[in-house]
Design an enzyme around this catalytic site. Structure first.
Site, PDB file in Angstrom:
ATOM      1  N   ASP A 107      54.109  45.431  86.784  1.00  0.00           N
ATOM      2  CA  ASP A 107      53.188  46.485  86.336  1.00  0.00           C
ATOM      3  C   ASP A 107      52.140  45.945  85.361  1.00  0.00           C
ATOM      4  OD1 ASP A 107      54.584  48.374  87.729  1.00  0.00           O
ATOM      5  OD2 ASP A 107      55.775  49.044  86.004  1.00  0.00           O
ATOM      6  N   LYS A 149      49.041  49.203  32.300  1.00  0.00           N
ATOM      7  CA  LYS A 149      48.018  49.549  33.292  1.00  0.00           C
ATOM      8  C   LYS A 149      47.274  48.252  33.586  1.00  0.00           C
ATOM      9  CE  LYS A 149      43.810  52.349  33.850  1.00  0.00           C
ATOM     10  NZ  LYS A 149      42.986  53.386  33.214  1.00  0.00           N
ATOM     11  N   TRP A 150      47.438  47.726  34.784  1.00  0.00           N
ATOM     12  CA  TRP A 150      46.878  46.429  35.183  1.00  0.00           C
ATOM     13  C   TRP A 150      45.589  46.698  35.956  1.00  0.00           C
ATOM     14  CZ3 TRP A 150      50.027  41.553  36.160  1.00  0.00           C
ATOM     15  CH2 TRP A 150      49.255  40.547  36.745  1.00  0.00           C
ATOM     16  N   ASP A 151      44.484  46.341  35.338  1.00  0.00           N
ATOM     17  CA  ASP A 151      43.171  46.668  35.903  1.00  0.00           C
ATOM     18  C   ASP A 151      42.530  45.441  36.542  1.00  0.00           C
ATOM     19  OD1 ASP A 151      40.952  48.251  36.456  1.00  0.00           O
ATOM     20  OD2 ASP A 151      40.915  49.128  34.449  1.00  0.00           O
ATOM     21  N   MET A 152      41.478  45.649  37.324  1.00  0.00           N
ATOM     22  CA  MET A 152      40.742  44.554  37.977  1.00  0.00           C
ATOM     23  C   MET A 152      39.362  45.119  38.293  1.00  0.00           C
ATOM     24  SD  MET A 152      39.922  43.111  41.213  1.00  0.00           S
ATOM     25  CE  MET A 152      39.908  41.514  41.954  1.00  0.00           C
ATOM     26  N   ASN A 153      38.390  44.790  37.419  1.00  0.00           N
ATOM     27  CA  ASN A 153      37.135  45.537  37.458  1.00  0.00           C
ATOM     28  C   ASN A 153      35.933  44.832  38.064  1.00  0.00           C
ATOM     29  OD1 ASN A 153      37.585  48.212  36.545  1.00  0.00           O
ATOM     30  ND2 ASN A 153      38.168  47.351  34.566  1.00  0.00           N
ATOM     31  N   ASP A 184      38.403  56.304  39.538  1.00  0.00           N
ATOM     32  CA  ASP A 184      37.788  56.555  38.230  1.00  0.00           C
ATOM     33  C   ASP A 184      37.130  57.926  38.200  1.00  0.00           C
ATOM     34  OD1 ASP A 184      38.497  54.300  36.897  1.00  0.00           O
ATOM     35  OD2 ASP A 184      36.603  53.241  37.185  1.00  0.00           O
ATOM     36  N   ASP A 217      44.276  52.478  26.366  1.00  0.00           N
ATOM     37  CA  ASP A 217      43.466  51.827  27.405  1.00  0.00           C
ATOM     38  C   ASP A 217      42.660  50.700  26.769  1.00  0.00           C
ATOM     39  OD1 ASP A 217      41.449  51.692  29.794  1.00  0.00           O
ATOM     40  OD2 ASP A 217      42.910  53.178  30.451  1.00  0.00           O
ATOM     41  N   ASP A 218      41.557  50.347  27.374  1.00  0.00           N
ATOM     42  CA  ASP A 218      40.718  49.214  26.965  1.00  0.00           C
ATOM     43  C   ASP A 218      40.289  49.335  25.493  1.00  0.00           C
ATOM     44  OD1 ASP A 218      39.152  47.008  27.222  1.00  0.00           O
ATOM     45  OD2 ASP A 218      37.904  47.801  28.838  1.00  0.00           O
TER      46      ASP A 218
HETATM   47  C1  GLA Z   1      38.302  50.749  34.650  1.00  0.00           C
HETATM   48  C2  GLA Z   1      39.424  51.744  34.854  1.00  0.00           C
HETATM   49  C3  GLA Z   1      39.342  52.827  33.817  1.00  0.00           C
HETATM   50  C4  GLA Z   1      39.431  52.202  32.451  1.00  0.00           C
HETATM   51  C5  GLA Z   1      38.343  51.167  32.278  1.00  0.00           C
HETATM   52  C6  GLA Z   1      38.500  50.400  30.983  1.00  0.00           C
HETATM   53  O1  GLA Z   1      37.081  51.288  34.930  1.00  0.00           O
HETATM   54  O2  GLA Z   1      39.391  52.257  36.142  1.00  0.00           O
HETATM   55  O3  GLA Z   1      40.372  53.768  34.013  1.00  0.00           O
HETATM   56  O4  GLA Z   1      40.693  51.619  32.281  1.00  0.00           O
HETATM   57  O5  GLA Z   1      38.352  50.224  33.335  1.00  0.00           O
HETATM   58  O6  GLA Z   1      37.522  49.447  30.798  1.00  0.00           O
END
Ligand code: GLA
Length: 726
Positions: free
Chosen positions: A48, A474-478, A546, A364-365
């Site tokens: 098939d 809170k591990w961020d990456m911007n 955000d 936060d930051d």
């Molecule tokens: C990013 C995150 C926000 C905050 C800022 C801080 O934009 O999404 O929630 O933590 O960084 O600089």
């Protein structure tokens, strides 16, 4: 046994609770035979699936011209070997050509799975089994392992691979897909989730698959806000509750490629993996490299069922153990103060969180180095003594004395040029010699492929967080990766920079989870820029976006749940501008996921604080349903302008209906009057804990009237029901 091999007809069969996947071994090649429902399945025969003889399709045997790599449905495909469809693997050999053709050598069926660490992959349970097939390219001597892991109860099968170079010299992997699937038929549509920062996954596209390559991809070094690695390939008539749907995703957080194409044989090829544009890998003799795990599921009954398979898989096999604890209701400092934080403000903020019945305050930051705005300090992970004169530990003790837990923001992968780290190590950033280093949010990306960078980060965090009782990161990456090059990798290895970057990131995540075993991690990448199963492996939840406007969140959250469960979806009520009605709307949208707050409750009127207390208390009566319940969508905001869904767990049901301004409606607007909770127990009686009204299960199944909405000036309103069996 969920995996079997029948020697008599060379058939491999993989079964899950409701699905069957079958392929055969023929002439040393793995030929796809079936993927679909298990019950009543008729697996097509060899004859098939074997194509007819097609002109211009190469063959190897003059007496068997129909056996062509170009026309057969294949389990995997190799560039240059006569398959002119998009191929899954291209390897440049030592002699400079890029042709390979791997043939079957042996296979093993084993318990559990093959470990890919540091690349995350679905965690095995007692029932998990893996088929490991060894293939060899007889010219180069390279060995390929194709792995199929069966996650029985969730109806998920995964695909991943390994290549070992035995060629005696270097080869270069130039394109690599984890999954290749040739489905019969060509009348499919692809659902993909595009978007952008602050509008993640809201470009809900449904596109016919036809001739010509239809692809989804990220070339950003992160899975990205712009395109999620999730794909659904469905029948044209498939909807929420009906029709055939195949779902796919990749357990990976970097650039990726997904592609779909139908062909002259009226079959459709679907592939998902690392792709080629942002990935090449020079493989030395004796070295092994792994392709990340792709997951797939089949639903005979529409998109809702597909989503539930993926929700179940992520909740059972992906998220860390910590994710199964009750999540804290957090109060986050970002939208309250942005960078303007110090010890006293944060202690007052923590006290306000406690006063409102919340569980945790997140700093936060803005707490470290010279980080008083986004121009400086990233990379210098040492507490800012101007803001926290006695250091972190005494401050955190003051926070805890208010009665809440403590969480902190970090962005380990990044550096501002204006930082001590960059001044000391300008060669630690991703960059290409002689080229300008682009900035994004005034920052650069650290070269996480360089072990010295990882060591520096581990040493900094170890020192800064020593003896600090942290409950949450809170591990961020911007930003994402441009000029993808590493100052330390050899020229031949530059093409693998992004791949090695991800391995470095995963190894640091792994270190965090071991170094701080009591802390949960929330992932963030400017909101949901790395909203993928690999991040979910380390992090209990992800900051969805955000964008905290309830109005935009309705769409973001609705589409995110196509592929991901509510348990990973972090949702905050942000500044309600002193308006109780606005607060109510924000809350009803936020309880589509894990609830938190993110505004300055210090200068908030008492009536708002009172209401927050009531909201948190109410949330605690149904948070189990959101975290552990089964999710059913009833109405799409893209079709009716109303987002309606419910969670069900044991004898309880949490039902939401959110009226939007209807701007997102695609096509003709469908009317919606009733909400039918079809999984209600028909012989039971339920009481809505919010209104006090009782309903029979039969009534809920037949559908309850939504009733009148009372839209605000922007056209929004939301309703919530919490049914409990009595
Ligand atoms: C990013 C995150 C926000 C905050 C800022 C801080 O934009 O999404 O929630 O933590 O960084 O600089």
């Amino acid at each position: 046994m969920s995996i079997t091999y029948q020697k008599s007809n060379n058939l491999f069969k993989l079964t899950t609770a409701n699905t069957l996947y079958a392929f055969e071994l023929s002439h040393g090649t793995l030929v796809h035979r079936y993927y679909g429902q298990k019950r009543g399945a008729t697996v097509p025969t060899s004859a098939d699936v074997k194509g007819r003889v097609v002109s211009f399709s190469p063959y190897r045997d003059e007496d068997d011209k129909a056996f062509s790599f170009d026309t057969l449905p294949l389990e995997y495909s190799y560039f240059g070997s006569g398959d002119f469809r998009p191929t899954a693997l291209r390897i440049k050999n030592a002699n400079g050509d890029s042709v390979t053709s791997f043939s079957y050598v042996s296979h093993k069926i084993r318990r559990g799975r093959v470990d890919l660490s540091p690349i995350p992959a679905g965690r095995a349970d007692d029932k998990t089994q893996t088929l490991d097939i060894t293939l060899r390219d007889h010219v180069s001597g390279c060995e390929l392992h194709l792995y199929y892991t069966v996650f029985y109860d969730c109806d998920v099968i995964s695909r991943y691979a390994a290549i070992t170079n035995h060629s005696g010299g270097d080869v270069v992997v130039e394109k690599w897909m984890s999954l290749c699937l040739d489905l019969p038929g060509e009348d499919y549509e692809l659902i993909s989730l595009g978007g952008r920062h602050c509008r993640e996954r809201t470009v809900y596209q449904r596109t016919p698959i036809g001739r010509g390559n239809l692809s989804v991809a990220s070339r950003r070094g992160a899975t990205s806000h712009q395109m999620n690695p999730f794909m659904a390939v469905c029948a044209k008539d498939a909807n929420e509750d009906r029709g055939e749907v195949y779902g796919f995703n990749l357990v990976w957080s970097g650039s990726f490629l997904g592609e779909c194409e139908s062909d002259q044989m009226h079959t459709t090829r679907i592939q998902l993996g690392l792709g080629s544009e942002n990935f090449t890998y020079r493989l030395r003799d004796g070295e092994t490299v792994y392709a990340p795990e792709a997951i797939m599921t089949y639903s005979p009954a529409g998109l809702g069922n597909m989503s539930r398979h993926f929700h179940d898989f992520i909740n059972r096999h992906i998220v860390p153990e910590k994710a199964h604890e009750q999540r804290p209701v957090v109060l986050n400092s970002w939208e309250a103060f942005y960078f303007n934080i110090n010890e006293d403000i944060m202690v007052d903020f923590a006290a306000a969180a406690a006063d409102c019945g919340m569980d945790m305050v997140i700093m936060d930051d803005g707490w470290f180095g010279a980080r008083i705005n986004d121009k400086a300090g990233l990379g210098d992970w040492f507490v800012n003594r101007n803001r926290f004169p006695d250091g972190l530990r005494p401050f955190v003790e003051r926070v805890k004395a208010t009665g809440v837990k403590f969480g902190i923001w970090v962005e380990p992968e990044m550096v501002n040029p204006d930082s001590n780290l960059y001044r000391a190590h300008p060669d630690w950033v991703i960059s290409c010699r002689g080229r300008e280093r682009s900035l994004s949010r005034s920052q650069m990306v650290l070269d996480m492929s360089n072990p010295a960078v990882i060591d520096y980060l581990k040493a900094s965090f170890t020192e800064t967080f020593a003896d600090v009782p942290i409950d949450y990161f809170k591990w961020d990456m911007n930003r994402q990766i441009s000029e993808p090059g590493s100052p330390t990798l050899a020229p031949e290895d530059q093409g693998s920079l992004e791949y090695r970057y991800m391995l470095g990131v995963y190894s640091l995540f792994d270190w965090f989870t071991k170094q701080y075993p009591d802390a949960m991690i929330e992932n963030c990448s400017g909101g949901g820029g790395r909203y993928d199963p690999a991040m979910m492996y380390f992090t209990s939840q992800i900051w969805t976006s955000d964008n905290t406007s309830a109005r935009d969140r309705v769409l973001i959250q609705y589409s995110s749940q196509l592929a991901y469960p509510a348990s990973v979806m972090s949702c905050h009520v942000s500044n309600p501008k002193g308006d109780l009605r606005e607060l109510d709307l924000k809350y009803k949208v936020a309880v589509g996921g894990i609830l938190g707050y993110e505004f300055n409750v210090l200068n908030t009127p008492d009536e708002i604080k009172d209401e927050i207390r009531r909201q948190v208390a109410r949330y605690r009566t149904f948070d189990r349903l959101i975290q552990f319940g089964t999710h059913y969508r009833l109405s799409s905001p893209y079709e009716t302008g109303i987002s309606a869904y419910y969670y069900r767990l044991d004898g309880e049901i949490l039902l939401s209906a959110i009226l939007t301004d209807g701007k997102a409606v695609i096509g003709k607007k469908k009317a919606l009057k009733k909400l039918a909770v079809r999984t209600a127990d028909k012989d039971a009686v339920y009481r809505d804990a919010i209104s006090g009204v009782t309903y029979t299960g039969a009534q809920l199944r037949a559908g309850i009237e939504i009733g009148e909405f009372a839209p605000d000036a922007t056209g929004y309103d939301a309703k919530l029901w919490h049914f409990q069996k009595i």
